[in-house]
Motif scaffolding. Structure first.
Motif, mmCIF file in Angstrom:
data_model
loop_
_atom_site.group_PDB
_atom_site.id
_atom_site.type_symbol
_atom_site.label_atom_id
_atom_site.label_comp_id
_atom_site.label_asym_id
_atom_site.label_seq_id
_atom_site.Cartn_x
_atom_site.Cartn_y
_atom_site.Cartn_z
ATOM 1 N N ALA A 160 0.829 -1.202 0.000
ATOM 2 C CA ALA A 160 0.000 0.000 0.000
ATOM 3 C C ALA A 160 0.867 1.256 0.000
ATOM 4 O O ALA A 160 0.550 2.242 -0.671
ATOM 5 N N TRP A 161 1.976 1.225 0.770
ATOM 6 C CA TRP A 161 2.909 2.367 0.766
ATOM 7 C C TRP A 161 3.474 2.595 -0.635
ATOM 8 O O TRP A 161 3.603 3.747 -1.085
ATOM 9 N N ILE A 162 3.795 1.516 -1.322
ATOM 10 C CA ILE A 162 4.352 1.637 -2.677
ATOM 11 C C ILE A 162 3.338 2.277 -3.625
ATOM 12 O O ILE A 162 3.692 3.061 -4.519
ATOM 13 N N ASP A 163 2.054 1.953 -3.415
ATOM 14 C CA ASP A 163 0.998 2.513 -4.269
ATOM 15 C C ASP A 163 0.622 3.935 -3.884
ATOM 16 O O ASP A 163 -0.293 4.522 -4.480
ATOM 17 N N LEU B 283 -8.133 2.332 6.975
ATOM 18 C CA LEU B 283 -9.532 2.180 6.586
ATOM 19 C C LEU B 283 -9.754 1.084 5.556
ATOM 20 O O LEU B 283 -10.745 0.340 5.631
ATOM 21 N N LYS B 284 -8.836 0.958 4.589
ATOM 22 C CA LYS B 284 -9.084 0.063 3.458
ATOM 23 C C LYS B 284 -8.336 -1.264 3.537
ATOM 24 O O LYS B 284 -8.626 -2.167 2.745
ATOM 25 N N ILE B 285 -7.392 -1.376 4.464
ATOM 26 C CA ILE B 285 -6.646 -2.636 4.584
ATOM 27 C C ILE B 285 -6.840 -3.261 5.961
ATOM 28 O O ILE B 285 -7.281 -4.415 6.075
ATOM 29 N N MET B 286 -6.529 -2.509 6.995
ATOM 30 C CA MET B 286 -6.561 -3.071 8.341
ATOM 31 C C MET B 286 -7.980 -3.430 8.793
ATOM 32 O O MET B 286 -8.216 -4.523 9.303
ATOM 33 N N LEU B 287 -8.903 -2.500 8.643
ATOM 34 C CA LEU B 287 -10.257 -2.768 9.120
ATOM 35 C C LEU B 287 -10.957 -3.909 8.376
ATOM 36 O O LEU B 287 -11.577 -4.765 9.010
ATOM 37 N N PRO B 288 -10.864 -3.968 7.029
ATOM 38 C CA PRO B 288 -11.534 -5.082 6.337
ATOM 39 C C PRO B 288 -11.010 -6.460 6.727
ATOM 40 O O PRO B 288 -11.786 -7.425 6.762
ATOM 41 N N VAL B 289 -9.699 -6.580 7.005
ATOM 42 C CA VAL B 289 -9.159 -7.898 7.357
ATOM 43 C C VAL B 289 -9.294 -8.194 8.846
ATOM 44 O O VAL B 289 -8.919 -9.273 9.300
#
Length: 292
Positions: free
Chosen positions: A172-175, A184-190
């Motif tokens: 995500a940092w690379i993007d 919001l879009k990575i940690m919470l969904p998983v």
């Protein structure tokens, strides 16, 4: 694979122990449930029974068909539980995420501070003065805000976040994503299992709490249902008289069955929520507790 004698004996003891626990938890609640559907005169004459001798809905009619303070208290508890749980899960997860990142400066010192709050408190009088100075006295927010962040729940979420592979964050940092987007879009969904677990923890805590309401709420129309039931069990007639429920037509009220029905009404909603979160609960609590 054939089980050894020791394994069979261990499994048998576990099964028997669980049966005893189930009966110990279920039978008292069933007796209360049965008493709430029992005719008042029969209940006074024969006492509490597992199977009611004479069924009656008079207690539930009294609760729901009259504009009683019980019904208002139930609405207060629903408001406190829903709003409090939503805010608590949001704030606790936002608190846990930065503490799960190893690159956060001073992370260990913050965790030490959090651990201290689990062992020591400032005392009841300073706590009361702080809440009162914030203008929360005799307000539902006096029950919601103090329970909004639990150190134990925060640690569970933090440990779950730490178990998430670092490769997801690095990609995500690379993007070009920042911390907020990653959260919001990575940690919470998983993290649905641990969030469901914490939601259940907070919901049960808010729904069952009566002590904060006892400290800060004086108006009966603002009382949560747990505090009202506590007072109903101790002095039924006085509360009904003070709230104007005892009229000439309602001079004879099914007191004992209404007390039992109030307990059922107060406890049943949170019991019904648990099966929907059970599949997340086990996974969330295990991963959140063993990862560090």
């Amino acid at each position: 694979m054939k089980k050894s004698y020791g394994e069979k004996a261990f499994n048998l003891i576990n099964v028997l122990f669980m049966i005893v626990l189930i009966l110990a938890f279920f039978i008292p609640y069933w007796v209360i449930f049965a008493a709430s559907f029992t005719d008042e005169l029969t209940l006074l004459k024969s006492g509490y029974m597992i199977i009611p001798q004479k069924l009656s809905l008079s207690a539930y009619k009294f609760i729901f068909l009259n504009d009683t303070v019980i019904f208002k208290a139930l609405g207060n508890s629903i408001f406190i539980t829903i709003i409090g749980t939503i805010l608590a899960v949001i704030i606790t997860s936002m608190f846990a995420y930065p503490l799960s990142r190893k690159y956060l400066p001073g992370r260990k010192w913050v965790m030490i501070y959090v651990m201290i709050t689990m062992l020591f408190s400032g005392g009841l009088i300073p706590f009361y003065l702080v809440v009162k100075s914030l203008g929360l006295h005799d307000s539902l927010w006096a029950v919601i805000i103090p329970l909004m962040v639990s150190a134990w729940n925060m640690i569970l979420i933090r440990n779950f976040f730490m178990a998430v592979p670092n490769s997801l964050e690095e990609s995500a940092w690379i993007d070009g994503a920042n911390d907020l987007i990653i959260f919001l879009k990575i940690m919470l969904p998983v993290s649905k299992p641990i969030l469901a677990t914490i939601t259940l923890f907070y919901a049960v805590a808010y729904w069952n709490d009566w002590y904060l309401a006892l400290l800060f709420i004086r108006e009966r129309t603002k009382m949560p249902v747990q505090l009202l039931i506590r007072e109903l069990l101790s002095n039924f007639n006085q509360i009904l008289a003070q709230t104007g429920v005892m009229t000439q037509r309602e001079a004879i009220v099914p007191q004992e069955s209404t007390k039992m029905a109030s307990i059922v009404v107060a406890s049943l909603p949170i019991i019904l929520v648990y099966p929907f979160l059970q599949k997340y609960f086990i996974k969330g609590i295990m991963v959140g507790s063993i990862k560090g």
